[in-house]
Design an enzyme around this catalytic site. Structure first.
Site, PDB file in Angstrom:
ATOM      1  N   GLY A   1       0.780  -1.241   0.000  1.00 38.44           N
ATOM      2  CA  GLY A   1       0.000   0.000   0.000  1.00 38.44           C
ATOM      3  C   GLY A   1       0.807   1.283   0.000  1.00 38.44           C
ATOM      4  O   GLY A   1       0.270   2.335   0.330  1.00 38.44           O
TER       5      GLY A   1
ATOM      6  N   TYR B   1     -17.612  10.156   4.609  1.00 41.22           N
ATOM      7  CA  TYR B   1     -16.775   8.936   4.664  1.00 41.22           C
ATOM      8  C   TYR B   1     -17.566   7.729   4.147  1.00 41.22           C
ATOM      9  O   TYR B   1     -17.009   6.758   3.645  1.00 41.22           O
ATOM     10  CB  TYR B   1     -16.248   8.715   6.095  1.00 41.22           C
ATOM     11  CG  TYR B   1     -15.044   7.808   6.154  1.00 41.22           C
ATOM     12  CD1 TYR B   1     -13.878   8.101   5.438  1.00 41.22           C
ATOM     13  CD2 TYR B   1     -15.069   6.639   6.904  1.00 41.22           C
ATOM     14  CE1 TYR B   1     -12.784   7.268   5.486  1.00 41.22           C
ATOM     15  CE2 TYR B   1     -13.969   5.798   6.959  1.00 41.22           C
ATOM     16  CZ  TYR B   1     -12.830   6.115   6.250  1.00 41.22           C
ATOM     17  OH  TYR B   1     -11.740   5.278   6.295  1.00 41.22           O
TER      18      TYR B   1
ATOM     19  N   LYS C   1     -14.543  -0.211   6.846  1.00 43.39           N
ATOM     20  CA  LYS C   1     -13.643  -0.203   8.008  1.00 43.39           C
ATOM     21  C   LYS C   1     -14.266  -0.950   9.188  1.00 43.39           C
ATOM     22  O   LYS C   1     -13.551  -1.623   9.943  1.00 43.39           O
ATOM     23  CB  LYS C   1     -13.292   1.234   8.408  1.00 43.39           C
ATOM     24  CG  LYS C   1     -12.452   1.983   7.387  1.00 43.39           C
ATOM     25  CD  LYS C   1     -11.147   1.274   7.056  1.00 43.39           C
ATOM     26  CE  LYS C   1     -10.181   2.142   6.269  1.00 43.39           C
ATOM     27  NZ  LYS C   1      -9.056   1.373   5.736  1.00 43.39           N
TER      28      LYS C   1
ATOM     29  N   LEU D   1      -3.084  10.549  -0.730  1.00 38.31           N
ATOM     30  CA  LEU D   1      -3.806  10.392  -1.996  1.00 38.31           C
ATOM     31  C   LEU D   1      -5.218   9.846  -1.740  1.00 38.31           C
ATOM     32  O   LEU D   1      -6.213  10.387  -2.228  1.00 38.31           O
ATOM     33  CB  LEU D   1      -3.016   9.417  -2.872  1.00 38.31           C
ATOM     34  CG  LEU D   1      -3.383   9.321  -4.343  1.00 38.31           C
ATOM     35  CD1 LEU D   1      -3.170  10.662  -5.023  1.00 38.31           C
ATOM     36  CD2 LEU D   1      -2.529   8.243  -5.005  1.00 38.31           C
ATOM     37  N   ALA D   2      -5.316   8.774  -0.949  1.00 40.70           N
ATOM     38  CA  ALA D   2      -6.626   8.166  -0.684  1.00 40.70           C
ATOM     39  C   ALA D   2      -7.528   9.155   0.048  1.00 40.70           C
ATOM     40  O   ALA D   2      -8.714   9.301  -0.275  1.00 40.70           O
ATOM     41  CB  ALA D   2      -6.457   6.886   0.124  1.00 40.70           C
TER      42      ALA D   2
HETATM   43  P1  NAD Z   1      -2.584   6.102  -0.032  1.00 39.97           P
HETATM   44  O1  NAD Z   1      -3.374   6.552  -1.204  1.00 39.97           O
HETATM   45  O2  NAD Z   1      -1.222   6.604   0.121  1.00 39.97           O
HETATM   46  O3  NAD Z   1      -2.567   4.502   0.064  1.00 39.97           O
HETATM   47  C1  NAD Z   1      -3.638   3.703  -0.378  1.00 39.97           C
HETATM   48  C2  NAD Z   1      -3.014   2.521  -1.096  1.00 39.97           C
HETATM   49  O4  NAD Z   1      -4.034   1.550  -1.433  1.00 39.97           O
HETATM   50  C3  NAD Z   1      -2.327   2.922  -2.405  1.00 39.97           C
HETATM   51  O5  NAD Z   1      -0.976   2.535  -2.359  1.00 39.97           O
HETATM   52  C4  NAD Z   1      -3.066   2.124  -3.457  1.00 39.97           C
HETATM   53  O6  NAD Z   1      -2.239   1.689  -4.518  1.00 39.97           O
HETATM   54  C5  NAD Z   1      -3.563   0.939  -2.622  1.00 39.97           C
HETATM   55  N1  NAD Z   1      -4.623   0.199  -3.311  1.00 39.97           N
HETATM   56  C6  NAD Z   1      -5.861   0.621  -3.660  1.00 39.97           C
HETATM   57  N2  NAD Z   1      -6.474  -0.352  -4.376  1.00 39.97           N
HETATM   58  C7  NAD Z   1      -5.608  -1.394  -4.463  1.00 39.97           C
HETATM   59  C8  NAD Z   1      -5.637  -2.668  -5.093  1.00 39.97           C
HETATM   60  N3  NAD Z   1      -6.695  -3.063  -5.827  1.00 39.97           N
HETATM   61  N4  NAD Z   1      -4.568  -3.502  -4.964  1.00 39.97           N
HETATM   62  C9  NAD Z   1      -3.485  -3.099  -4.254  1.00 39.97           C
HETATM   63  N5  NAD Z   1      -3.378  -1.910  -3.647  1.00 39.97           N
HETATM   64  C10 NAD Z   1      -4.433  -1.055  -3.767  1.00 39.97           C
HETATM   65  O7  NAD Z   1      -3.488   6.522   1.242  1.00 39.97           O
HETATM   66  P2  NAD Z   1      -3.339   6.246   2.818  1.00 39.97           P
HETATM   67  O8  NAD Z   1      -4.180   7.281   3.459  1.00 39.97           O
HETATM   68  O9  NAD Z   1      -1.930   6.109   3.186  1.00 39.97           O
HETATM   69  O10 NAD Z   1      -4.122   4.872   2.982  1.00 39.97           O
HETATM   70  C11 NAD Z   1      -3.545   3.726   3.598  1.00 39.97           C
HETATM   71  C12 NAD Z   1      -4.546   3.082   4.567  1.00 39.97           C
HETATM   72  O11 NAD Z   1      -4.723   3.967   5.689  1.00 39.97           O
HETATM   73  C13 NAD Z   1      -5.942   2.870   3.986  1.00 39.97           C
HETATM   74  O12 NAD Z   1      -6.453   1.645   4.488  1.00 39.97           O
HETATM   75  C14 NAD Z   1      -6.719   4.034   4.578  1.00 39.97           C
HETATM   76  O13 NAD Z   1      -8.104   3.798   4.622  1.00 39.97           O
HETATM   77  C15 NAD Z   1      -6.104   4.080   5.944  1.00 39.97           C
HETATM   78  N6  NAD Z   1      -6.346   5.295   6.718  1.00 39.97           N
HETATM   79  C16 NAD Z   1      -6.071   6.512   6.169  1.00 39.97           C
HETATM   80  C17 NAD Z   1      -6.302   7.655   6.929  1.00 39.97           C
HETATM   81  C18 NAD Z   1      -6.016   9.006   6.365  1.00 39.97           C
HETATM   82  O14 NAD Z   1      -6.545  10.003   6.902  1.00 39.97           O
HETATM   83  N7  NAD Z   1      -5.202   9.139   5.341  1.00 39.97           N
HETATM   84  C19 NAD Z   1      -6.803   7.554   8.248  1.00 39.97           C
HETATM   85  C20 NAD Z   1      -7.065   6.292   8.771  1.00 39.97           C
HETATM   86  C21 NAD Z   1      -6.832   5.164   7.995  1.00 39.97           C
END
Ligand code: NAD
Length: 259
Positions: A12, A154, A161, A193-194
């Site tokens: 990820g 969300y 989640k 990004l997400a």
């Molecule tokens: P990010 O965009 O950097 O990472 C998301 C990743 O998911 C990307 O690398 C993307 O390539 C991968 N992904 C999506 N679909 C995929 C697939 N089909 N196969 C393989 N990989 C796939 O964003 P982030 O915020 O670092 O997200 C990482 C985790 O943290 C997620 O589970 C997100 O829900 C969680 N999260 C994020 C936050 C926030 O505020 N950013 C808060 C709590 C939890």
């Protein structure tokens, strides 16, 4: 250097803003070597240089929505470097057009797709964990407070989640007899990004900052350090837990400044 001699897989990493990057940095500081998977060739090319600085292994392609991709990636790792110590699952997805407005407008297709990538992929990762992890291995996934309380926009991600968090408990029970631990970090909001796909995310960040007992947002490094702890032998008695790493914002019900 609590991770000295350990090697693990990060799933990820999209760029330097990813939560996965903060986790990788912390793990590296504590002595771990790292491997990475990537969803697409595009991301693979983008993260190859970053990945090299964490252990000099090639990035392995793994689209978790494709049948067999996770197993194939794990087989490739075991055949080239052998069993590893830990896995970080930092993956989620929803069509951003549905991370706005009313939840009930979620389409069936996006509901299933979001659940598949954001929740089921962790179940499948754990299903194959015994083939890739050493004894006393540890897995961590990432979740968010929107699973517990309503957070505007969300939407379907909140349901994914909530399902992910429940699956952490069942997976911890499934894998516990093999000495493998399964935990989640409920991270405070971070601009990634997400996250940028969630409508009005900057308001979520600012509200979180105001609510939090520490009066600030959490950092990538703080999430990384908590994750390192959960992946290390220092947390050997902890499994099936959802640990909040959010400067305490989840504990606040009402603040008078809000009204
Ligand atoms: P990010 O965009 O950097 O990472 C998301 C990743 O998911 C990307 O690398 C993307 O390539 C991968 N992904 C999506 N679909 C995929 C697939 N089909 N196969 C393989 N990989 C796939 O964003 P982030 O915020 O670092 O997200 C990482 C985790 O943290 C997620 O589970 C997100 O829900 C969680 N999260 C994020 C936050 C926030 O505020 N950013 C808060 C709590 C939890």
């Amino acid at each position: 250097m609590i991770m000295n001699g350990k090697i693990g897989l990060i799933m990820g990493l999209a760029n330097k803003f990813s939560i996965a990057y903060g986790i990788a940095e912390s793990l590296k500081q504590m002595g771990a070597k790292l491997l990475f998977t990537s969803q697409t060739e595009y991301f693979k090319n983008k993260i190859s240089d970053i990945a090299k600085s964490f252990g000099d292994h090639d990035v392995i392609l793994c689209d978790v929505s494709k049948d067999g991709d996770i197993e194939k990636a794990f087989d490739c790792i075991v055949s080239t470097i052998g069993k590893i110590d830990f896995i970080v699952h930092s993956i989620a997805f929803s069509d951003k057009d549905e991370l706005i407005g009313k939840y009930y407008n979620t389409t069936r297709a996006n509901f299933l797709h979001a659940m598949n990538i954001s929740c089921y992929s962790f179940t499948e990762t754990c299903k194959h964990a015994r083939s890739i992890l050493k004894e006393n291995g540890s897995l961590v996934t990432l979740t968010y407070y929107g699973s517990e309380k309503v957070v505007p926009n969300y939407n379907v991600m909140a349901l994914a989640k909530a399902a992910l968090e429940t699956s952490v408990r069942y997976l911890a029970e499934d894998l516990g007899e093999f000495g493998i631990r399964v935990n989640a970090i409920s991270a405070g909001p971070i601009k990634t990004l997400a996250a940028s796909g969630v409508s009005e995310f900057s308001k979520i960040l600012s509200y979180d900052r105001q609510r939090s007992p520490l009066r600030r947002n959490v950092t990538q490094q703080e999430i990384g350090d908590a994750c390192t702890f959960l992946l290390s032998d220092m947390s050997s008695g902890i499994t099936g837990e959802i640990i909040h790493v959010d400067c305490g914002s989840n504990i606040i019900g009402v603040k008078f400044d809000d009204v």
